[in-house]
Design a protein around this motif. Structure first.
Motif, short mmCIF file in Angstrom:
data_model
loop_
_atom_site.label_atom_id
_atom_site.label_comp_id
_atom_site.label_asym_id
_atom_site.label_seq_id
_atom_site.Cartn_x
_atom_site.Cartn_y
_atom_site.Cartn_z
N ALA A 44 0.80 -1.23 0.00
CA ALA A 44 0.00 0.00 0.00
C ALA A 44 0.83 1.28 0.00
CB ALA A 44 -0.94 0.00 1.20
N ASP B 244 -4.59 5.60 6.64
CA ASP B 244 -5.13 4.68 5.64
C ASP B 244 -6.43 4.04 6.15
OD1 ASP B 244 -4.70 3.20 3.07
OD2 ASP B 244 -4.78 1.49 4.44
N GLY B 245 -7.42 3.99 5.27
CA GLY B 245 -8.69 3.37 5.62
C GLY B 245 -9.66 4.29 6.34
N LEU C 107 -16.74 3.34 1.63
CA LEU C 107 -15.83 2.74 2.59
C LEU C 107 -16.48 2.64 3.97
CD1 LEU C 107 -13.02 1.66 3.22
CD2 LEU C 107 -12.25 4.02 3.58
N ARG D 222 -18.94 -0.42 4.34
CA ARG D 222 -18.47 -1.80 4.19
C ARG D 222 -18.67 -2.66 5.43
NH1 ARG D 222 -12.91 -2.30 0.65
NH2 ARG D 222 -13.67 -1.36 -1.28
N ASP E 243 -18.14 -6.57 5.26
CA ASP E 243 -16.86 -6.44 4.57
C ASP E 243 -15.87 -5.74 5.51
OD1 ASP E 243 -14.67 -5.83 3.00
OD2 ASP E 243 -15.84 -5.09 1.29
N THR F 218 -12.45 -5.69 5.00
CA THR F 218 -11.17 -5.73 4.29
C THR F 218 -10.42 -4.40 4.33
OG1 THR F 218 -12.27 -5.19 2.19
CG2 THR F 218 -11.98 -7.53 2.72
N ARG F 219 -11.07 -3.31 4.79
CA ARG F 219 -10.39 -2.01 4.81
C ARG F 219 -10.48 -1.37 6.19
NH1 ARG F 219 -9.29 1.08 0.50
NH2 ARG F 219 -8.20 2.27 2.11
N ARG G 209 -6.32 2.12 9.79
CA ARG G 209 -5.04 1.63 10.33
C ARG G 209 -4.54 2.57 11.44
NH1 ARG G 209 -1.58 -1.84 6.03
NH2 ARG G 209 -3.32 -2.65 4.82
N GLU H 284 -2.12 -6.94 7.84
CA GLU H 284 -3.54 -7.09 7.63
C GLU H 284 -4.06 -8.29 8.42
OE1 GLU H 284 -4.38 -7.23 3.47
OE2 GLU H 284 -3.75 -5.17 3.13
N VAL I 134 -8.08 -8.79 8.49
CA VAL I 134 -8.83 -8.68 7.24
C VAL I 134 -9.69 -9.92 7.04
CG1 VAL I 134 -8.63 -8.70 4.73
CG2 VAL I 134 -7.23 -7.14 6.07
N GLU J 90 -12.72 -11.33 4.26
CA GLU J 90 -13.43 -11.04 3.03
C GLU J 90 -14.91 -11.32 3.12
OE1 GLU J 90 -11.54 -13.13 -0.11
OE2 GLU J 90 -9.70 -11.96 -0.02
#
Length: 320
Positions: A229, A258-259, A270, A273, A278, A280-281, A284, A312, A315, A317
């Motif tokens: 990233a 980030d995120g 975002l 999610r 979700d 996954t993001r 941070r 991660e 994370v 999915e």
């Protein structure tokens, strides 16, 4: 510290506190006022009547109320709500330390500190109450739902005030870690000072003119970037505790965390999610370290998160 709210006359049920509703209307029957209360939008008239019949709608003294009771503006009413259907947060809540007075956990991203809105069971407080088999556990401070890291709870009422006072009086040294882009033109470390306000109902805080009430120190800790990233690790030291302070200060420096779905601009996709499963993001941002003199024993206490902002490890999915 502000005036302390009196405890609920109804005990917690399944680790969840009873709902407190403050009536704002007058010259109205209690059943009608409760039907229009926004906090009880999930309850219909039949559900309310069933609770009246079970003597589970009470006043501050714990006395059961009648649906035909006239409302008293400003008077609190307590009752149990049905638990909402929630998206499961698929991450563990590791316990870093537990004794007779406190429990310290390494909270994962996406797990709220305590019940609020649609997040009730999927919160650190309810998980701990169920795990330890006691409803006396209470948070000494809070972390945002999207922020991971060290979080302290008290285990008995006699210790609650002393530990909460540590945070209210800013006697706890805090250190956060964040992953964010690198700006080669930015001189670090940097001390950020400004005035931050956040209005009730507004998702975002904002910087305004006026007396400084928010101070943070930002240091570049690891200049080697995340291979996937392009991120670097920062150490963030807040000297005050305004809502979203670190997130807003990092965005103001041109290195947003980030995120982050809110700063420097709202990213609705975002933000939505996690509620659809979700994960996954993550944001941070990790509350990496708490350090303080124990108010009961005088011992120096240091607790550190094991989470890395450049990995991660949380994370998922599919949300399972």
């Amino acid at each position: 510290m502000g005036r302390r709210r009196r405890s609920s006359p109804l005990p917690p049920r399944h680790g969840v506190d009873a709902t407190r509703v403050v009536l704002r209307t007058t010259d109205e029957l209690l059943i009608d006022a409760l039907r229009r209360a926004p906090a009880l939008s999930d309850l219909d008239e039949a559900g309310l009547l069933a609770r009246f019949a079970a003597r589970e709608i009470v006043d501050l003294s714990g006395s059961p109320l009648d649906p035909s009771t006239p409302t008293t503006p400003g008077a609190p009413v307590y009752l149990y709500r049905d638990l909402p259907v929630e998206v499961a947060i698929p991450f563990d809540l590791p316990v870093l330390h537990a004794d007779d007075d406190i429990i310290v956990v390494d909270k994962p991203h996406f797990l709220a500190t305590m019940p609020r809105g649609v997040h009730v069971v999927e919160t650190a407080l309810v998980r701990l109450r169920r795990e330890f088999g006691t409803d006396l556990i209470s948070p000494a401070h809070r972390l945002d739902r999207l922020t991971a890291g060290v979080l302290l709870f008290t285990r008995r009422p006699q210790a609650r005030r002393d530990y909460q006072a540590l945070f209210a009086d800013r006697l706890v040294q805090k250190e956060y870690r964040a992953a964010a882009p690198v700006r080669t033109d930015l001189r670090l470390p940097a001390d950020v000072e400004n005035r931050i306000l956040k209005d009730s109902g507004d998702l975002r805080a904002r910087v305004v003119d006026g007396e400084v009430n928010a101070r943070s120190r930002v240091e570049l800790l690891d200049a080697s970037s995340d291979a996937t990233a392009g991120l670097a690790e920062y150490r963030l030291t807040p000297h005050t505790g305004r809502t979203h302070q670190l997130r807003l200060h990092m965005a103001g420096l041109g290195i947003p965390i980030d995120g982050d779905p809110l700063y420097p601009e709202v990213r609705a996709e975002l933000a939505a999610r996690p509620d659809s499963g979700d994960f996954t993001r993550p944001l941070r941002l990790v509350a990496h370290r708490l350090e303080f003199d124990d108010p009961l024993t005088g011992r120096r206490r240091v607790f550190c998160s094991t989470r890395s902002v450049l990995s991660e490890d949380e994370v998922s999915e599919d949300g399972v």
